[in-house]
Enzyme design. Structure first.
Site, mmCIF file in Angstrom:
data_model
loop_
_atom_site.group_PDB
_atom_site.id
_atom_site.type_symbol
_atom_site.label_atom_id
_atom_site.label_comp_id
_atom_site.label_asym_id
_atom_site.label_seq_id
_atom_site.Cartn_x
_atom_site.Cartn_y
_atom_site.Cartn_z
ATOM 1 N N ASN A 113 29.231 59.179 46.478
ATOM 2 C CA ASN A 113 29.667 60.343 47.235
ATOM 3 C C ASN A 113 30.013 60.031 48.677
ATOM 4 O O ASN A 113 30.767 60.733 49.320
ATOM 5 C CB ASN A 113 28.528 61.371 47.230
ATOM 6 N N THR A 163 47.217 32.358 29.489
ATOM 7 C CA THR A 163 47.589 33.731 29.152
ATOM 8 C C THR A 163 48.959 33.715 28.485
ATOM 9 O O THR A 163 49.895 33.128 29.020
ATOM 10 C CB THR A 163 47.650 34.586 30.433
ATOM 11 N N LYS A 165 52.508 34.694 27.584
ATOM 12 C CA LYS A 165 53.596 35.430 28.242
ATOM 13 C C LYS A 165 54.827 35.418 27.340
ATOM 14 O O LYS A 165 54.954 34.511 26.536
ATOM 15 C CB LYS A 165 53.955 34.775 29.588
ATOM 16 N N LYS A 191 44.801 33.604 25.813
ATOM 17 C CA LYS A 191 44.283 34.889 26.289
ATOM 18 C C LYS A 191 45.303 36.008 26.103
ATOM 19 O O LYS A 191 46.487 35.824 26.367
ATOM 20 C CB LYS A 191 43.934 34.750 27.774
ATOM 21 N N GLU A 194 45.740 41.443 30.293
ATOM 22 C CA GLU A 194 44.839 42.593 30.451
ATOM 23 C C GLU A 194 45.434 43.888 29.921
ATOM 24 O O GLU A 194 44.706 44.778 29.489
ATOM 25 C CB GLU A 194 44.413 42.761 31.920
ATOM 26 N N HIS A 284 38.133 40.587 32.298
ATOM 27 C CA HIS A 284 39.241 40.618 33.252
ATOM 28 C C HIS A 284 38.949 41.700 34.289
ATOM 29 O O HIS A 284 38.374 42.733 33.961
ATOM 30 C CB HIS A 284 40.560 40.910 32.531
ATOM 31 N N ARG A 285 39.382 41.449 35.542
ATOM 32 C CA ARG A 285 39.032 42.376 36.622
ATOM 33 C C ARG A 285 40.210 43.258 37.033
ATOM 34 O O ARG A 285 40.338 43.605 38.209
ATOM 35 C CB ARG A 285 38.492 41.601 37.824
ATOM 36 N N HIS A 317 37.313 36.626 35.904
ATOM 37 C CA HIS A 317 38.348 36.145 36.822
ATOM 38 C C HIS A 317 37.828 36.243 38.253
ATOM 39 O O HIS A 317 37.247 37.260 38.631
ATOM 40 C CB HIS A 317 39.610 36.991 36.659
#
Length: 441
Positions: A113, A163, A165, A191, A194, A284-285, A317
């Site tokens: 808060n 990763t 692609k 991987k 994300e 993963h972040r 990560h």
């Protein structure tokens, strides 16, 4: 008689410079930027109050409890060197304010808060000290560094990942093909990106099946244990667990979760499932920069990293350091140590405000990922050491000869760097030469 109603100064109750912190207190370091005219003591006390028992006035139900037992206390304030009107406020919270084993509740209390508070222009949570009395209520990482090495039978070097692609748009079959080529070339892991969840062009079940096929084929051909981080992140916790169950049924070693977008409750549930069922968990972040990028507002990533170690994950990560400023190197290595080590000494130069004792909570492997390639390998090996995962997406798939040669290049570079280091060579100085020699093999 009763009590005196009306607005009151927080510092009368919540600023206690004489307070001796207890071993069981959760300690927080906040970077506070008060509004003009608000004294730092009042700002620090306001943070302590609003993140614990306080409200803006005295209420009659205050008389029904012991404020002294439950209130947060601002016990020390210091100006930030080189910054105008910025202070570090140290706040101690009694352990009774927090539900056991709930990162969600801890964050709701400490940062829930108070960040929208009028008396503050900006507020950033820089660090937390989690006492063993609280960290012991968490399972932590499903397996940890040593158990992972034993499961994978890989020792004495960093692990290699990639990763796949383009991250969106491939069909499941073509995606599985790319996975196979990378694993066959010598990587330990591939991987899911994300944001690969279950989209119209590739539903999760199809992807899981084709990736499992790729893993088994690559394992049979190389004699090494392979894995692909199957992203189980989903719109509901039930769906997420369903995906993890399917991964377990396929016999694959590891699943993945986006812990900030998925939320701590979902992450902790998945972490428990992974320990119970022998799955490793890659974290993963995604979304972290929304929270941690501003220097004077938000939450520093070292706090999010500590929270992940409590909630549970085997990899996370953590930035790459390479090509960044020297100061960032120290800060990054600070939270890399917080992820891996049992005990971390207070060290303000590395941004560590409190000594942290994790007791026996397993460690998390830091993952270096993002814009790195083979020429960074000597620096990465030197900076991160053996207990890390080095992830090259474009640095593998961007190889002019294709995916498998890209994977071979990364594996050869890594083995060359590890061998050179073990022979006593200086990776920082001779790095490029080591890679050039490796090219001739």
């Amino acid at each position: 008689v009763g009590f005196k109603a009306g607005v009151k100064d927080y510092k009368l109750t919540y600023y206690t410079p004489d307070y001796e912190t207890k071993d069981t207190d959760i300690l927080a370091a906040f970077r506070v930027t008060p509004q003009p005219g608000v004294p730092p003591e009042e700002a620090g006390a306001a943070v302590a109050a609003e993140s614990s028992t306080g409200t803006w006035t005295t209420v009659w139900t205050d008389g029904l409890t012991s404020l002294d037992r439950y209130k947060g206390r601002c016990y020390h304030i210091e100006p930030v060197a080189g910054e105008e009107n910025q202070y570090i406020a140290y706040v101690a919270y009694p352990l009774d304010l927090f539900e056991e084993g709930s990162v969600t509740n801890m964050f709701t209390s400490i940062v829930g808060n108070v960040f929208g508070f009028k008396a503050l222009r900006a507020l950033r949570l820089e660090d937390l000290r989690i006492p063993p009395a609280y960290s012991k209520t968490f399972q932590g990482p499903p397996h940890g560094i040593q158990v992972e090495r034993d499961k994978l039978n890989k020792y004495g070097r960093p692990l290699l990942g990639c990763t796949i692609k383009p991250k969106l748009g491939l069909s499941a079959k073509n995606y599985g093909r790319a996975v196979y080529e990378c694993l066959r070339g010598g990587l330990d892991f591939t991987k899911d990106d994300e944001n690969v969840n279950s989209q119209p062009f590739m539903r999760w079940r199809d992807r899981f099946l084709f990736c499992a096929e790729a893993i088994y084929k690559a394992q049979a051909e190389t004699g090494e244990i392979k894995g692909h981080y199957l992203n189980a992140t989903a719109g509901t916790c039930e769906e997420m667990i369903k995906r993890a169950v399917f991964a377990r049924e396929l016999g694959v070693p590891i699943v993945m979760h986006d812990y900030l977008t998925g939320g701590f409750t979902a992450n902790t549930s998945l972490s428990h499932y992974c320990r119970d069922n022998g799955l490793l968990l890659h974290i993963h972040r995604a979304m972290h920069a929304v929270i941690d990028r501003q220097k004077n507002h938000g939450i520093h990533f070292r706090v999010l990293a500590k929270a992940l170690r409590m909630s549970g994950g085997d990899h996370i990560h953590s930035g790459t350091v390479v090509g960044k400023l020297e100061g960032e190197r120290d800060i990054t290595l600070g939270f890399v140590d917080l992820l891996r080590d049992d005990y971390i000494e207070k060290d303000r130069a590395r941004g560590i405000y409190f000594s942290q004792d994790w007791v026996s909570l397993p460690g998390v492997l830091p993952v270096a990922s993002g814009g790195i390639h083979v020429w960074h390998m000597p620096a990465l090996t030197e900076i991160f050491g053996d207990d890390s995962v080095l992830q090259f997406g474009g640095g593998t798939l961007g190889h002019p000869w294709g995916n498998a040669p890209g994977a071979v290049a990364n594996r050869v570079a890594l083995e060359a760097c590890v061998q050179a280091r073990n022979e006593g060579r200086d990776l920082a100085r001779e790095g490029n030469e080591i890679i050039r020699e490796a090219r001739k093999w």
